[in-house]
Scaffold this motif. Sequence first.
Motif, PDB file in Angstrom:
ATOM      1  N   PRO A   1       0.790  -1.237   0.000  1.00 54.16           N
ATOM      2  CA  PRO A   1       0.000   0.000   0.000  1.00 54.16           C
ATOM      3  C   PRO A   1       0.819   1.282   0.000  1.00 54.16           C
ATOM      4  O   PRO A   1       0.285   2.346  -0.296  1.00 54.16           O
ATOM      5  N   PHE A   2       2.112   1.204   0.341  1.00 54.81           N
ATOM      6  CA  PHE A   2       2.954   2.401   0.376  1.00 54.81           C
ATOM      7  C   PHE A   2       3.684   2.512  -0.955  1.00 54.81           C
ATOM      8  O   PHE A   2       4.351   1.572  -1.384  1.00 54.81           O
ATOM      9  N   HIS A   3       3.564   3.664  -1.613  1.00 55.17           N
ATOM     10  CA  HIS A   3       4.067   3.784  -2.980  1.00 55.17           C
ATOM     11  C   HIS A   3       4.858   5.073  -3.196  1.00 55.17           C
ATOM     12  O   HIS A   3       4.664   6.068  -2.502  1.00 55.17           O
ATOM     13  N   GLU A   4       5.713   5.008  -4.189  1.00 54.37           N
ATOM     14  CA  GLU A   4       6.227   6.214  -4.838  1.00 54.37           C
ATOM     15  C   GLU A   4       5.170   6.573  -5.875  1.00 54.37           C
ATOM     16  O   GLU A   4       5.176   6.061  -6.980  1.00 54.37           O
ATOM     17  N   TRP A   5       4.221   7.430  -5.481  1.00 57.19           N
ATOM     18  CA  TRP A   5       3.047   7.605  -6.350  1.00 57.19           C
ATOM     19  C   TRP A   5       3.171   8.740  -7.366  1.00 57.19           C
ATOM     20  O   TRP A   5       2.284   8.922  -8.191  1.00 57.19           O
ATOM     21  N   TYR A   6       4.277   9.459  -7.324  1.00 61.06           N
ATOM     22  CA  TYR A   6       4.544  10.426  -8.404  1.00 61.06           C
ATOM     23  C   TYR A   6       6.038  10.596  -8.566  1.00 61.06           C
ATOM     24  O   TYR A   6       6.783  10.703  -7.577  1.00 61.06           O
ATOM     25  N   THR A   7       6.489  10.638  -9.808  1.00 59.72           N
ATOM     26  CA  THR A   7       7.881  10.962 -10.144  1.00 59.72           C
ATOM     27  C   THR A   7       7.868  11.923 -11.321  1.00 59.72           C
ATOM     28  O   THR A   7       7.216  11.665 -12.335  1.00 59.72           O
ATOM     29  N   SER A   8       8.576  13.004 -11.186  1.00 60.68           N
ATOM     30  CA  SER A   8       8.606  14.016 -12.240  1.00 60.68           C
ATOM     31  C   SER A   8       9.504  13.577 -13.385  1.00 60.68           C
ATOM     32  O   SER A   8      10.346  12.691 -13.235  1.00 60.68           O
ATOM     33  N   PRO A   9       9.382  14.220 -14.532  1.00 55.65           N
ATOM     34  CA  PRO A   9      10.391  14.029 -15.581  1.00 55.65           C
ATOM     35  C   PRO A   9      11.692  14.686 -15.148  1.00 55.65           C
ATOM     36  O   PRO A   9      11.743  15.392 -14.134  1.00 55.65           O
ATOM     37  N   ASP A  10      12.769  14.443 -15.877  1.00 55.07           N
ATOM     38  CA  ASP A  10      14.046  15.070 -15.557  1.00 55.07           C
ATOM     39  C   ASP A  10      13.957  16.579 -15.723  1.00 55.07           C
ATOM     40  O   ASP A  10      13.344  17.088 -16.663  1.00 55.07           O
ATOM     41  N   LEU A  11      14.592  17.292 -14.779  1.00 52.03           N
ATOM     42  CA  LEU A  11      14.559  18.753 -14.754  1.00 52.03           C
ATOM     43  C   LEU A  11      15.984  19.281 -14.665  1.00 52.03           C
ATOM     44  O   LEU A  11      16.902  18.578 -14.248  1.00 52.03           O
ATOM     45  N   ILE A  12      16.161  20.532 -15.035  1.00 53.16           N
ATOM     46  CA  ILE A  12      17.477  21.151 -14.887  1.00 53.16           C
ATOM     47  C   ILE A  12      17.734  21.440 -13.409  1.00 53.16           C
ATOM     48  O   ILE A  12      16.798  21.525 -12.608  1.00 53.16           O
ATOM     49  N   SER A  13      18.985  21.575 -13.036  1.00 57.37           N
ATOM     50  CA  SER A  13      19.322  21.894 -11.652  1.00 57.37           C
ATOM     51  C   SER A  13      18.774  23.260 -11.275  1.00 57.37           C
ATOM     52  O   SER A  13      18.755  24.184 -12.089  1.00 57.37           O
ATOM     53  N   GLY A  14      18.335  23.392 -10.014  1.00 55.11           N
ATOM     54  CA  GLY A  14      17.839  24.677  -9.538  1.00 55.11           C
ATOM     55  C   GLY A  14      16.523  24.542  -8.802  1.00 55.11           C
ATOM     56  O   GLY A  14      16.061  23.434  -8.492  1.00 55.11           O
ATOM     57  N   TRP A  15      15.903  25.685  -8.519  1.00 54.49           N
ATOM     58  CA  TRP A  15      14.624  25.707  -7.814  1.00 54.49           C
ATOM     59  C   TRP A  15      13.488  25.338  -8.757  1.00 54.49           C
ATOM     60  O   TRP A  15      13.452  25.755  -9.909  1.00 54.49           O
ATOM     61  N   HIS A  16      12.535  24.556  -8.232  1.00 50.92           N
ATOM     62  CA  HIS A  16      11.361  24.157  -8.996  1.00 50.92           C
ATOM     63  C   HIS A  16      10.146  24.140  -8.079  1.00 50.92           C
ATOM     64  O   HIS A  16      10.271  24.062  -6.850  1.00 50.92           O
ATOM     65  N   SER A  17       8.966  24.203  -8.689  1.00 53.52           N
ATOM     66  CA  SER A  17       7.723  24.047  -7.948  1.00 53.52           C
ATOM     67  C   SER A  17       6.920  22.905  -8.567  1.00 53.52           C
ATOM     68  O   SER A  17       6.902  22.729  -9.780  1.00 53.52           O
ATOM     69  N   LEU A  18       6.284  22.132  -7.702  1.00 47.34           N
ATOM     70  CA  LEU A  18       5.428  21.030  -8.134  1.00 47.34           C
ATOM     71  C   LEU A  18       4.038  21.270  -7.564  1.00 47.34           C
ATOM     72  O   LEU A  18       3.884  21.428  -6.347  1.00 47.34           O
ATOM     73  N   GLU A  19       3.039  21.324  -8.420  1.00 47.67           N
ATOM     74  CA  GLU A  19       1.659  21.444  -7.954  1.00 47.67           C
ATOM     75  C   GLU A  19       0.903  20.172  -8.307  1.00 47.67           C
ATOM     76  O   GLU A  19       0.856  19.755  -9.465  1.00 47.67           O
TER      77      GLU A  19
END
Length: 235
Positions: free
Chosen positions: A119-137
Amino acid sequence: MLENISLWIDDTSASLASAGTGAIWVMEQSDGWMGRSQRTLTFNTDGESNIFSSTGSARLSFFGASLPPSKHPGADRSAGTRISVFGLTAHLDESRSFLASIDDTPATSHDLPLSPQHPFHEWYTSPDLISGWHSLELSALPVGISFDYAVSRASSETLSHYPTPGAPPEVLVIDDSDLEGIKYDGSWSVAPERTAVESGQVLGSGPFGGEYHYSCSPGDSFSLSFEGMLFSSAI
């Protein structure tokens, strides 16, 4: 040289916030969760029409770093950084999807993994991003899903970008799979993913990274070289 360093972002981090209206996040405390707590999305009513919101949202800011090339065969070394979210999907009674947006780009749809046995999952993984600050909504999240922690790729300089470097709820984590930085001596084995479940109730998130090294042979050892001011191990 350590090469499998992650930035662990706990559910108590100021980098995590609700986004907009809808279902609300409720903290549940237990020693079984990473950081001893998780947040579960629960029903919310507007107080007037008594209409319950069945979906909610969250927004997470993070600093990610690219990783250097690995000398270890088979290591994951795609370009850039990424963010992954971990938590329970056990309370969902049907397959559900949600929306994710990186850096305010158009949201994309993702399916939630459902498995009563795990029942415990890695339920979201982003695509590859450049180094630095990012926001995920994350939006259109169904009631019953939980957020225990998030993990992004990191370097030894990552914490310098945070207000209180070196202090929870943002800390650097060295996983046991880092075969460049950790040297195992003896008869060590790798245990598969394990989630603490008893009588149908999930008691914890299991080992960080899904697996762990173990040995039953007296005299076995491991060594780890690191640079920093504070070190804590989880065994």
